[in-house]
Structure formats: C-alpha cells, structure tokens
Design a protein around this motif. Structure first.
Motif, PDB file in Angstrom:
ATOM      1  N   SER A  58       0.834  -1.201   0.000  1.00 29.78           N
ATOM      2  CA  SER A  58       0.000   0.000   0.000  1.00 29.78           C
ATOM      3  C   SER A  58       0.872   1.255   0.000  1.00 29.78           C
ATOM      4  N   SER A  59       0.308   2.327  -0.474  1.00 31.43           N
ATOM      5  CA  SER A  59       1.020   3.609  -0.471  1.00 31.43           C
ATOM      6  C   SER A  59       1.321   4.054   0.956  1.00 31.43           C
ATOM      7  N   ASP A  60       0.399   3.792   1.860  1.00 27.09           N
ATOM      8  CA  ASP A  60       0.611   4.169   3.261  1.00 27.09           C
ATOM      9  C   ASP A  60       1.815   3.451   3.848  1.00 27.09           C
ATOM     10  N   LEU A  61       1.887   2.137   3.646  1.00 28.15           N
ATOM     11  CA  LEU A  61       3.004   1.363   4.171  1.00 28.15           C
ATOM     12  C   LEU A  61       4.316   1.830   3.541  1.00 28.15           C
ATOM     13  N   CYS A  62       4.283   2.064   2.246  1.00 27.26           N
ATOM     14  CA  CYS A  62       5.478   2.526   1.532  1.00 27.26           C
ATOM     15  C   CYS A  62       5.923   3.892   2.051  1.00 27.26           C
ATOM     16  N   ASN A  63       4.986   4.775   2.243  1.00 28.23           N
ATOM     17  CA  ASN A  63       5.307   6.112   2.748  1.00 28.23           C
ATOM     18  C   ASN A  63       5.891   6.046   4.157  1.00 28.23           C
ATOM     19  N   GLU A  64       5.335   5.186   5.006  1.00 28.90           N
ATOM     20  CA  GLU A  64       5.866   5.013   6.359  1.00 28.90           C
ATOM     21  C   GLU A  64       7.312   4.537   6.321  1.00 28.90           C
ATOM     22  N   ARG A  65       7.595   3.570   5.444  1.00 29.46           N
ATOM     23  CA  ARG A  65       8.958   3.016   5.356  1.00 29.46           C
ATOM     24  C   ARG A  65       9.939   4.064   4.848  1.00 29.46           C
ATOM     25  N   ILE A  66       9.543   4.808   3.839  1.00 33.56           N
ATOM     26  CA  ILE A  66      10.413   5.853   3.293  1.00 33.56           C
ATOM     27  C   ILE A  66      10.695   6.911   4.354  1.00 33.56           C
ATOM     28  N   GLU A  67       9.675   7.288   5.098  1.00 39.14           N
ATOM     29  CA  GLU A  67       9.866   8.274   6.160  1.00 39.14           C
ATOM     30  C   GLU A  67      10.815   7.754   7.237  1.00 39.14           C
ATOM     31  N   LYS A  68      10.691   6.483   7.592  1.00 38.72           N
ATOM     32  CA  LYS A  68      11.611   5.886   8.567  1.00 38.72           C
ATOM     33  C   LYS A  68      13.053   5.976   8.070  1.00 38.72           C
ATOM     34  N   ILE A  69      13.257   5.645   6.804  1.00 33.58           N
ATOM     35  CA  ILE A  69      14.604   5.680   6.224  1.00 33.58           C
ATOM     36  C   ILE A  69      15.121   7.114   6.217  1.00 33.58           C
ATOM     37  N   ARG A  70      14.305   8.026   5.750  1.00 35.23           N
ATOM     38  CA  ARG A  70      14.721   9.435   5.697  1.00 35.23           C
ATOM     39  C   ARG A  70      15.047   9.972   7.086  1.00 35.23           C
ATOM     40  N   ASN A  71      14.204   9.680   8.046  1.00 29.48           N
ATOM     41  CA  ASN A  71      14.447  10.154   9.412  1.00 29.48           C
ATOM     42  C   ASN A  71      15.747   9.597   9.967  1.00 29.48           C
ATOM     43  N   LYS A  72      15.988   8.339   9.700  1.00 29.00           N
ATOM     44  CA  LYS A  72      17.217   7.703  10.175  1.00 29.00           C
ATOM     45  C   LYS A  72      18.438   8.353   9.521  1.00 29.00           C
ATOM     46  N   LEU A  73      18.339   8.590   8.228  1.00 31.95           N
ATOM     47  CA  LEU A  73      19.467   9.191   7.506  1.00 31.95           C
ATOM     48  C   LEU A  73      19.710  10.632   7.933  1.00 31.95           C
ATOM     49  N   TYR A  74      18.648  11.403   8.071  1.00 33.94           N
ATOM     50  CA  TYR A  74      18.802  12.807   8.436  1.00 33.94           C
ATOM     51  C   TYR A  74      19.410  12.986   9.811  1.00 33.94           C
ATOM     52  N   THR A  75      19.203  12.053  10.690  1.00 35.69           N
ATOM     53  CA  THR A  75      19.743  12.196  12.037  1.00 35.69           C
ATOM     54  C   THR A  75      21.165  11.653  12.153  1.00 35.69           C
ATOM     55  N   LYS A  76      21.632  10.912  11.167  1.00 35.94           N
ATOM     56  CA  LYS A  76      22.936  10.251  11.284  1.00 35.94           C
ATOM     57  C   LYS A  76      24.042  10.835  10.408  1.00 35.94           C
ATOM     58  N   ILE A  77      23.711  11.463   9.288  1.00 33.33           N
ATOM     59  CA  ILE A  77      24.751  11.858   8.337  1.00 33.33           C
ATOM     60  C   ILE A  77      24.535  13.274   7.826  1.00 33.33           C
ATOM     61  N   PRO A  78      25.584  13.868   7.255  1.00 30.85           N
ATOM     62  CA  PRO A  78      25.444  15.199   6.664  1.00 30.85           C
ATOM     63  C   PRO A  78      24.472  15.190   5.480  1.00 30.85           C
ATOM     64  N   MET A  79      23.770  16.285   5.289  1.00 29.75           N
ATOM     65  CA  MET A  79      22.739  16.385   4.263  1.00 29.75           C
ATOM     66  C   MET A  79      23.239  16.073   2.851  1.00 29.75           C
ATOM     67  N   GLN A  80      24.448  16.476   2.494  1.00 30.19           N
ATOM     68  CA  GLN A  80      24.915  16.298   1.119  1.00 30.19           C
ATOM     69  C   GLN A  80      25.113  14.830   0.737  1.00 30.19           C
ATOM     70  N   LEU A  81      25.173  13.931   1.708  1.00 32.41           N
ATOM     71  CA  LEU A  81      25.347  12.514   1.396  1.00 32.41           C
ATOM     72  C   LEU A  81      24.033  11.760   1.246  1.00 32.41           C
ATOM     73  N   ILE A  82      22.955  12.378   1.671  1.00 38.57           N
ATOM     74  CA  ILE A  82      21.685  11.670   1.702  1.00 38.57           C
ATOM     75  C   ILE A  82      21.175  11.371   0.294  1.00 38.57           C
ATOM     76  N   PHE A  83      20.812  10.103   0.091  1.00 42.72           N
ATOM     77  CA  PHE A  83      20.143   9.618  -1.103  1.00 42.72           C
ATOM     78  C   PHE A  83      20.946   9.729  -2.391  1.00 42.72           C
ATOM     79  N   THR A  84      22.251   9.789  -2.312  1.00 41.86           N
ATOM     80  CA  THR A  84      23.033   9.643  -3.528  1.00 41.86           C
ATOM     81  C   THR A  84      23.255   8.158  -3.726  1.00 41.86           C
TER      82      THR A  84
END
Length: 96
Positions: A58-84
């Motif tokens: 579902s889109s809801d489940l997918c959105n939740e997972r993406i948000e979890k990943i983004r939140n984890k990345l944003y709190t752990k690494i510098p912005m310029q490295l995210i999602f390359t």
C-alpha cells in the motif's frame, strides 16, 4: 516471534498494542528491505507510487517506510550525502 505466542484475549491491552506495533514495524522492514531500495532515486516526487507498485504494498506502508529511512538518515549523516546512489549502499550497511 516467540513473543507473539499465546492467547491475546488473556493479555493486558498494553501488551496487545505492543505486539501490534511490533508486527506493523516488522511488516515495513520485510515488505521494503533496505538492500532492495538502493537502486531507486528517493528524490523523485513519485517515489511512493513507484515503490508501492514495484513491491506490491500500500502507499501508506510505503510512505511510512520511506519516512523511517529518511528520518534515520537525516539524524545520522550530513545532508549532502543523503540519497546519492553511491552513498546509499554504504549507509545501508552502517545504519541497519
């Protein structure tokens, strides 16, 4: 998974809620494993729809997972490295 054995009717409500939360959390990780997401571009505006269709979730489940990943990345690494693409695999092994 052994923690989820037993009769829920006899469990306290708080414990049942904990089990439901754990099951939902596990579903997000199992349905959209991080190692299978490394080839996708997370900056695309339609990423939720793309992943939802590819992984048949579902889109809801997918959105939740993406948000979890983004939140984890944003709190752990510098912005310029995210999602390359090059850093995604590196991050996957170090964050999870």
């Amino acid at each position: 998974m052994l923690r989820h054995a037993g009769r829920q009717i006899m469990m306290p409500a708080a414990f049942r809620e904990l089990q439901e939360w754990e099951a939902r959390n596990f579903t997000r990780y199992a349905a959209l494993p991080l190692h299978m997401l490394q080839s996708y571009e997370f900056k695309l505006p339609e990423i939720v729809e793309v992943l939802s269709e590819k992984f048949n979730v579902s889109s809801d489940l997918c959105n939740e997972r993406i948000e979890k990943i983004r939140n984890k990345l944003y709190t752990k690494i510098p912005m310029q490295l995210i999602f390359t693409r090059k850093s995604f695999l590196f991050l996957a092994f170090h964050l999870y």
